[in-house]
Design an enzyme around this catalytic site. Structure first.
Site, PDB file in Angstrom:
ATOM      1  N   SER A  28       5.395   2.031   6.709  1.00  0.00           N
ATOM      2  CA  SER A  28       6.489   3.004   6.722  1.00  0.00           C
ATOM      3  C   SER A  28       6.031   4.365   7.259  1.00  0.00           C
ATOM      4  O   SER A  28       4.967   4.867   6.899  1.00  0.00           O
ATOM      5  CB  SER A  28       7.032   3.174   5.299  1.00  0.00           C
ATOM      6  OG  SER A  28       8.071   4.132   5.286  1.00  0.00           O
ATOM      7  N   ASN A  77      -1.401  14.077   7.284  1.00  0.00           N
ATOM      8  CA  ASN A  77      -0.047  14.420   7.719  1.00  0.00           C
ATOM      9  C   ASN A  77       0.714  15.074   6.582  1.00  0.00           C
ATOM     10  O   ASN A  77       0.458  14.820   5.401  1.00  0.00           O
ATOM     11  CB  ASN A  77       0.694  13.181   8.246  1.00  0.00           C
ATOM     12  CG  ASN A  77       1.511  12.496   7.173  1.00  0.00           C
ATOM     13  OD1 ASN A  77       2.626  12.917   6.856  1.00  0.00           O
ATOM     14  ND2 ASN A  77       0.951  11.455   6.573  1.00  0.00           N
ATOM     15  N   LEU A  81       8.787  13.411   5.136  1.00  0.00           N
ATOM     16  CA  LEU A  81       9.913  12.482   4.998  1.00  0.00           C
ATOM     17  C   LEU A  81      11.165  12.860   5.783  1.00  0.00           C
ATOM     18  O   LEU A  81      12.293  12.656   5.322  1.00  0.00           O
ATOM     19  CB  LEU A  81      10.248  12.292   3.509  1.00  0.00           C
ATOM     20  CG  LEU A  81       9.117  11.653   2.685  1.00  0.00           C
ATOM     21  CD1 LEU A  81       9.415  11.739   1.190  1.00  0.00           C
ATOM     22  CD2 LEU A  81       8.910  10.200   3.081  1.00  0.00           C
ATOM     23  N   CYS A 138       4.953   9.755  -2.071  1.00  0.00           N
ATOM     24  CA  CYS A 138       4.669  10.689  -0.977  1.00  0.00           C
ATOM     25  C   CYS A 138       4.027  11.957  -1.546  1.00  0.00           C
ATOM     26  O   CYS A 138       4.593  12.594  -2.434  1.00  0.00           O
ATOM     27  CB  CYS A 138       5.946  11.050  -0.217  1.00  0.00           C
ATOM     28  SG  CYS A 138       5.601  12.195   1.138  1.00  0.00           S
ATOM     29  N   LYS A 174       6.052   1.303  -3.864  1.00  0.00           N
ATOM     30  CA  LYS A 174       4.920   1.807  -3.071  1.00  0.00           C
ATOM     31  C   LYS A 174       4.219   2.904  -3.866  1.00  0.00           C
ATOM     32  O   LYS A 174       4.805   3.937  -4.181  1.00  0.00           O
ATOM     33  CB  LYS A 174       5.378   2.328  -1.718  1.00  0.00           C
ATOM     34  CG  LYS A 174       4.184   2.798  -0.897  1.00  0.00           C
ATOM     35  CD  LYS A 174       4.473   2.793   0.562  1.00  0.00           C
ATOM     36  CE  LYS A 174       3.262   3.260   1.354  1.00  0.00           C
ATOM     37  NZ  LYS A 174       3.556   3.409   2.758  1.00  0.00           N
ATOM     38  N   ASN A 201      -0.118   4.435  -0.637  1.00  0.00           N
ATOM     39  CA  ASN A 201       0.324   5.541   0.203  1.00  0.00           C
ATOM     40  C   ASN A 201      -0.890   6.437   0.502  1.00  0.00           C
ATOM     41  O   ASN A 201      -2.012   6.128   0.098  1.00  0.00           O
ATOM     42  CB  ASN A 201       1.427   6.328  -0.502  1.00  0.00           C
ATOM     43  CG  ASN A 201       2.398   6.965   0.497  1.00  0.00           C
ATOM     44  OD1 ASN A 201       1.982   7.501   1.518  1.00  0.00           O
ATOM     45  ND2 ASN A 201       3.682   6.912   0.197  1.00  0.00           N
ATOM     46  N   THR A 202      -0.661   7.517   1.186  1.00  0.00           N
ATOM     47  CA  THR A 202      -1.768   8.401   1.568  1.00  0.00           C
ATOM     48  C   THR A 202      -2.348   9.123   0.346  1.00  0.00           C
ATOM     49  O   THR A 202      -1.710   9.240  -0.697  1.00  0.00           O
ATOM     50  CB  THR A 202      -1.287   9.439   2.587  1.00  0.00           C
ATOM     51  OG1 THR A 202      -0.197  10.162   2.015  1.00  0.00           O
ATOM     52  CG2 THR A 202      -0.854   8.789   3.886  1.00  0.00           C
ATOM     53  N   GLY A 223      -5.660   6.239   7.469  1.00  0.00           N
ATOM     54  CA  GLY A 223      -6.594   5.744   8.472  1.00  0.00           C
ATOM     55  C   GLY A 223      -7.844   5.161   7.837  1.00  0.00           C
ATOM     56  O   GLY A 223      -7.872   4.888   6.624  1.00  0.00           O
ATOM     57  N   GLY A 251      -5.678   1.996   6.385  1.00  0.00           N
ATOM     58  CA  GLY A 251      -6.806   1.893   7.308  1.00  0.00           C
ATOM     59  C   GLY A 251      -6.954   0.584   8.039  1.00  0.00           C
ATOM     60  O   GLY A 251      -8.015   0.317   8.608  1.00  0.00           O
TER      61      GLY A 251
HETATM   62  C1  LIG Z   1       2.593  10.318   9.842  1.00  0.00           C
HETATM   63  C2  LIG Z   1       2.772   9.430   8.629  1.00  0.00           C
HETATM   64  C3  LIG Z   1       4.024   9.331   8.045  1.00  0.00           C
HETATM   65  C4  LIG Z   1       4.200   8.517   6.921  1.00  0.00           C
HETATM   66  N1  LIG Z   1       5.439   8.410   6.380  1.00  0.00           N
HETATM   67  C5  LIG Z   1       5.639   7.567   5.328  1.00  0.00           C
HETATM   68  C6  LIG Z   1       6.950   7.357   4.803  1.00  0.00           C
HETATM   69  O1  LIG Z   1       7.942   7.890   5.290  1.00  0.00           O
HETATM   70  N2  LIG Z   1       7.059   6.533   3.731  1.00  0.00           N
HETATM   71  C7  LIG Z   1       5.997   5.879   3.157  1.00  0.00           C
HETATM   72  O2  LIG Z   1       6.171   5.128   2.193  1.00  0.00           O
HETATM   73  N3  LIG Z   1       4.748   6.043   3.667  1.00  0.00           N
HETATM   74  C8  LIG Z   1       4.551   6.855   4.721  1.00  0.00           C
HETATM   75  N4  LIG Z   1       3.312   7.010   5.259  1.00  0.00           N
HETATM   76  C9  LIG Z   1       2.174   6.284   4.638  1.00  0.00           C
HETATM   77  C10 LIG Z   1       1.890   4.956   5.363  1.00  0.00           C
HETATM   78  O3  LIG Z   1       2.977   4.081   5.303  1.00  0.00           O
HETATM   79  C11 LIG Z   1       0.646   4.277   4.786  1.00  0.00           C
HETATM   80  O4  LIG Z   1       0.881   3.975   3.431  1.00  0.00           O
HETATM   81  C12 LIG Z   1      -0.593   5.130   4.876  1.00  0.00           C
HETATM   82  O5  LIG Z   1      -0.610   5.887   6.054  1.00  0.00           O
HETATM   83  C13 LIG Z   1      -1.864   4.283   4.810  1.00  0.00           C
HETATM   84  O6  LIG Z   1      -1.899   3.350   5.858  1.00  0.00           O
HETATM   85  P1  LIG Z   1      -2.682   3.612   7.252  1.00  0.00           P
HETATM   86  O7  LIG Z   1      -4.064   4.072   6.881  1.00  0.00           O
HETATM   87  O8  LIG Z   1      -2.679   2.283   7.954  1.00  0.00           O
HETATM   88  O9  LIG Z   1      -1.908   4.648   7.972  1.00  0.00           O
HETATM   89  C14 LIG Z   1       3.098   7.808   6.380  1.00  0.00           C
HETATM   90  C15 LIG Z   1       1.854   7.920   6.986  1.00  0.00           C
HETATM   91  C16 LIG Z   1       1.671   8.716   8.102  1.00  0.00           C
HETATM   92  C17 LIG Z   1       0.309   8.786   8.728  1.00  0.00           C
END
Ligand SMILES: Cc1cc2nc3c(=O)[nH]c(=O)nc-3n(C[C@H](O)[C@H](O)[C@H](O)COP(=O)(O)O)c2cc1C
Length: 309
Positions: A28, A77, A81, A138, A174, A201-202, A223, A251
């Site tokens: 997402s 980031n 939202l 978030c 989540k 989530n992050t 990441g 990641g």
């Molecule tokens: C720019 C950005 C925007 C994101 N927006 C959302 C969001 O709207 N809703 C959500 O549940 N997670 C959001 N996330 C989190 C990601 O869905 C994911 O959980 C997180 O980035 C870890 O995965 P990754 O390391 O593969 O990016 C966002 C991440 C990034 C980097």
């Protein structure tokens, strides 16, 4: 020549009652609200497209700088939202996604249980939504995470389940990794009506310039640096909830990364930040996962089954 379609069966998985042709989805917020990624591959070939989180209302997100680099190919980031709201999404973004044949997972957010309930109500009865991810994690809104305590998590999930729970659509909570005990939060979510978990989530992070230029950048870390955190959350929750559907995210940039999460206990994985460097990343991860399975004469189903034994 990259393959565009998955070998039938090898990548297939189940997230609870939801059968998916592939265990690889988008994450997402990292590929827009609709069919934006369709320019780079066939969305129907992915396990699912998880759209950016939507509120009951249009929301502008944060102003100013929204993304910043972080070590080792990771990023911060604070998008906050931004989105058109559920009603506009249903009208404008969902139809092109469905026209692509994508399996669509909607994601909703709110600053309170009441706002989440309103988003769920706006989504209720929408045809073509395979599952709903409930984003209570978030870190970029008003400095707090809605799902920061077991009690708030239960209230939030109960509010969504009251509207969507009876519709038979899977609800994935989540969760944030920035909690003392993620299993406690996961248990509260599952007990209040979530049918599965999306982990994670992050993680709140900060960048500061050594020369004192600019203002410190506070945002969510994603990441490669997040991968061990996601692995730990998936592993611990799998041990605590042997039957819970779990989607792992954090990641994932290669097929091997996806295997690690499956081995830790995920039923499927999501690809997020990797998509910014390579918009074909979800398909590439899928192709690499398929080749990994071929090399090991196995299937995703077998790998995830082994993680539960
Ligand atoms: C720019 C950005 C925007 C994101 N927006 C959302 C969001 O709207 N809703 C959500 O549940 N997670 C959001 N996330 C989190 C990601 O869905 C994911 O959980 C997180 O980035 C870890 O995965 P990754 O390391 O593969 O990016 C966002 C991440 C990034 C980097």
């Amino acid at each position: 020549m990259p393959r565009t379609a998955a070998e039938p069966g090898v990548l297939a998985t189940r997230v609870g009652g939801l059968e998916l042709g592939s265990a690889v989805m988008t994450a997402s917020g990292t590929s827009g609200h609709g069919a934006e990624l369709a320019a780079y591959g066939r969305l129907a070939d992915l396990g699912a497209v998880v759209v950016k989180s939507l509120a009951a209302f249009p929301w502008p997100g944060n102003g100013g700088l929204r993304v910043h680099g972080a070590p080792c190919g990771s990023m911060l980031n604070r998008v906050g939202l931004q989105g058109p709201g559920v009603a506009a999404w249903r009208e404008q973004d969902l139809p092109p996604l469905l026209a692509c044949g994508a399996t669509v997972v909607a994601s909703i957010w709110g600053r309170s249980a009441d706002e989440l309930a309103a988003a769920a109500e706006a989504l209720a009865g929408t045809d073509g939504v395979a599952a709903v991810e409930v984003n209570i994690s978030c870190p970029n809104l008003s400095g707090h995470v809605l799902g920061g305590s077991a009690r708030a998590t239960a209230e939030a999930l109960a509010a969504v389940a009251a509207t969507l729970g009876g519709a038979g659509v899977p609800l994935w909570a989540k969760l944030s990794p920035a909690v003392a005990d993620i299993c406690e939060i996961a248990g509260a979510a599952l007990g209040a009506g979530a049918s599965g978990l999306t982990l994670v989530n992050t993680l709140p992070g900060l960048w500061v310039d050594a020369e004192g230029r600019g203002t410190p950048f506070a945002g969510g870390l994603s990441g490669p640096a997040l991968r061990p955190v996601a692995l730990r959350a998936v592993h611990d929750c799998r041990r605590a909830f042997s039957d819970a559907p779990i989607v792992g995210v954090g990641g994932v940039a290669t097929g091997t990364d996806a295997v690690e999460l499956l081995r830790a206990g995920a039923d499927a994985v999501q690809v997020g930040t990797a998509t910014f460097a390579d918009p074909r990343a979800p398909w590439r991860v899928q192709e690499e996962l398929e080749r990994w399975c071929a090399r090991h004469a196995t299937t995703v189903e077998e790998v995830r089954g082994a993680a539960r034994r």
